[in-house]
Design an enzyme around this catalytic site. Structure first.
Site: not given
Length: 708
Positions: A119, A121, A123, A261, A351, A445, A448, A463, A469
């Site tokens: 079928e 597909k 969107d 549909y 897809k 990081c 921090c 980190c 942090c």
DNA sequence: GCGCTACGCCCGTAATTATA
DNA sequence: TATAATTACGGGCGTAGCGC
């Protein structure tokens, strides 16, 4: 009922039936047989009749399609059966692998030809329509698959769906959609199921699933109208559809060119189908529009040809399609294959390759997630691709960055993977000028300044400052409040950032002492009485949340939504879970040594124990949990059902699967934790033991009956 | 080795509320 | 009253790593 009333009722019925029949010819068959004026006259007569006799008006009347008064808010609605998603595939090999997997799981030989349906597909926006007694009762969005939003008033305005199910008496004239072209309809060569479908009984309750879309030409016209009215045009059809369907004023939806549909069934009571194609024929006969171009295929080679045919005709469909769906036609085979977590094993989406564009990569930033993981993000010169303007894209991690050799300043190819997530595909190396800068991953990081640590055999860099942090705290709290965790309404990322910034929240537990901080909350930006009330109400509601949401919300490594549910279903109470040993944890399904260790370490940490105590002090209830919520109520839900002896109707593994499918467990031996023993022919010591323990013993017939 | 989950991330639209 | 900011929700992927 008086004679007059009966007459009025009869006229009303006749008008409703006639108008809906014309609707169908106009919107579905695209072959109207009366003029617009004649149609308007009928419609006006119905409206006048209902205005004069309001008692006649009902929700199945076509007059309800024009929309009603706005509502205050959308309510939640639990799907009768969860709305799952599909596994995706991207090329021929994926499809062939799918076919092989199916045959392996069904014990079919490699040269066996499975019958599939292919079928297109669509969107758009996934939707479930529930008909009770043949009348449209509820329309609900997909939501998280378990609970969606009730958008019934908006759904009623969609012109090409039936407000009540009426078997199609015209018989052969089905599924001749505009744009169907030369492709043979599924129903044309096999008229059999359709006559069967229209003659059989209506289901007492049925959930019709499908996709709400705006056809491309209607979307363009809508935009032309908006521009002429001085409004901004919508950017793409799918998001407009989503916005319109969730609009609180159904008159907006009525004015929009929405179409529905149908593609599958959820719950279906009082009617069953042997094959998916039977269902589609039934849906068609009941007045639903089914996408054109559905093809029945024997074996995977025909499937691949059908996929190619749909892709060739992609541009000729009246709506956007983003691929095709392959389903096993036979419902028995579907049932035997079953499901994995969120998707059926008997279906696969195919897809199409995403549209690509070229743009400049301006800079690479680093974000800190709730687990401390540092994620590089591409800041892009905004570019229109796949229907939206893309300006950011994740670069995943350092290795990925190095593998693709992406540098700041590069021209890069960008696409929306699966037409959704922006992705940097590759740099255009040949366009380099020498000014591009290789990205050096920070050793501190960015938030921090704590050192960045690398764990051996792990790709991610983290980190090290787990506790303080601010970036991690923000992300942790936001995760805790998010929809799939505690779902605290009114607490989004911006507010979380403020709360953390102001020092009002340093851990999750602090949320539960905000009641006493009204003044401080009111002092925050964009926070006045209403917002504070909403926030506190949201937090209050979360105090009684089920423990699997709490467990997931805590963000323990390797414990996501699924594992959290499993664990809570297995242990039943917070105390049992928190005090479980490594071995006990591993007894739960899907939990292995790594996950168990992660949990045990978490619960053993004094700071986390303090966190739980603080939450408890703040009024969080940690209620016991009986069952995983995804499964419908069933006598075997959460029960332990042991099978012994030989069953005549199925093998032992089938029986075990049937029990598990209904939320039960089926261990190999009887203990005092066993709830039922199913005793087949020649049952031996297990039956004896069960009798001794005084357990419920079921015969095979009892068992089959309970299975339902 | 395969299948599945965990995790992190993005954009457009409507609704809601604060604020100018 | 108009505008701006924020939230929620619709649309799912890629990658790593665990469980079986």
């Amino acid at each position: 009922m008086s004679v007059d009333e009966a007459k009025l009722r009869g006229r009303w019925e006749a008008l409703v039936a006639e108008i809906e029949a014309h609707n169908r010819r106009y919107y579905i068959d695209a072959s109207p047989i009366i003029s617009d004026r004649a149609y308007d006259a009928l419609f006006r007569e119905l409206q006048e009749l209902e205005d004069a006799h309001p008692a006649l008006r009902s929700q199945e009347s076509p007059t309800q399609r024009v929309g009603g008064l706005p509502v205050d808010a959308l309510s939640k609605f639990t799907h009768p059966t969860p709305m799952l998603s599909l596994q995706n595939s991207y090329d021929e090999q994926d499809i062939r692998d799918f076919d092989e997997r199916v045959k392996r799981q069904l014990d079919l030989s490699a040269d066996h030809s499975v019958r599939y349906l292919v079928e297109p597909k669509l969107d758009g926006m996934a939707m479930e329509l529930i008909y009770e007694g043949g009348v449209l009762a509820v329309g609900v969005t997909r939501g998280d698959g378990l609970v969606g939003e009730n958008v019934t008033p908006n759904v009623r305005t969609i012109r090409n769906l039936p407000l009540r199910l009426v078997p199609d008496s015209t018989g052969e004239q089905v599924s001749s959609t505009a744009g169907s072209g030369s492709q043979a309809s599924l129903f044309a060569p096999t008229p059999g199921p359709q006559t069967k479908a229209s003659s059989a009984a209506l289901p007492t309750r049925v959930a019709i699933r499908g996709e709400v879309v705006m056809p491309q030409d209607s979307f363009q016209k809508l935009n032309e109208r908006r521009v002429s009215e001085g409004l901004e045009p919508y950017v793409n059809a799918r998001n407009s559809t989503s916005g319109t369907v969730r609009n609180l004023d159904s008159r907006i939806a009525a004015a929009a060119p929405l179409r529905f549909y149908a593609h599958s069934a959820g719950v279906c009571e009082g009617r069953s189908f042997e094959r998916h194609s039977d269902f589609l024929a039934f849906a068609d006969a009941m007045g639903f529009q089914v996408p054109a171009g559905i093809t029945a295929c024997d074996g995977i080679d025909e499937v691949i040809a059908a996929l190619a045919a749909i892709e060739d005709r992609r541009a000729s469909y009246p709506y956007d399609i983003d691929g095709a769906v392959v389903k096993i036609d036979d419902h028995d085979l579907q049932a035997r294959l079953g499901f994995v977590s969120r998707s059926p094993r008997w279906s696969m989406a195919y897809k199409y390759a995403a549209e690509q564009a070229t743009t400049r990569l301006l800079a690479i930033d680093v974000q800190v997630g709730r687990t401390g993981v540092l994620t590089p993000v591409a800041r892009l010169e905004p570019v229109f691709v796949g229907g939206v303007v893309v300006s950011n894209a994740t670069l995943h991690n350092r290795d990925e960055l190095e593998r693709k050799d992406i540098r700041a300043g590069d021209l890069v190819v960008v696409q929306r993977a699966g037409d959704v997530i922006p992705q940097v595909v590759r740099p255009l190396v040949e366009k380099r000028t020498g000014t591009e800068v290789t990205f050096v991953f920070p050793d501190q990081c960015p938030e921090c300044r704590a050192p960045v640590v690398e764990v051996e055999d792990e790709v991610a860099l983290r980190c090290a400052n787990e506790v303080d942090c601010p970036a991690q705290t923000r992300a942790r709290v936001a995760h805790f409040a998010s929809r799939k965790a505690l779902d605290i309404e009114g607490l989004g990322v911006k507010l979380v950032a403020q709360l953390v910034e102001e020092g009002l929240v340093r851990s999750i537990a602090d949320l539960y002492s905000l009641d006493g901080q009204r003044t401080a909350l009111l002092a925050l930006e964009r926070m006045a009485e209403t917002s504070v009330d909403n926030l506190l109400a949201g937090i209050e509601a979360s105090r009684s949340a089920p423990i699997h949401r709490l467990l997931f919300g805590l963000g323990i490594r390797f414990v996501g939504e699924t594992v959290a549910k499993r664990l809570c279903g297995h242990f039943g109470s917070w105390e049992a879970l928190a005090s479980a040993t490594q071995e006990e944890l591993e007894e739960a399904e899907e939990v292995g040594p790594i996950v168990a260790d992660s949990l045990r370490t978490w619960f053993a940490d004094e700071r986390n124990q303090q966190l739980i105590t603080a939450m408890s002090d703040g009024g969080v209830q940690f209620p016991d949990e009986a069952r995983p919520e995804a499964l419908p109520a069933h006598p075997f839900l959460g029960k332990s059902v042991v099978v012994t002896g030989t069953l005549s109707s199925m093998g032992r593994s089938e029986a075990k699967a049937a029990i598990e499918a209904r939320g039960g467990k089926s261990p190999g031996s009887v203990s005092k934790k066993t709830d039922y023993l199913v005793a087949g022919e020649n049952a031996g010591s297990k039956l004896e033991k069960a009798r001794k323990l005084g357990l419920n013993v079921l015969s095979e017939d009892d068992f089959l009956q309970l299975l339902g």
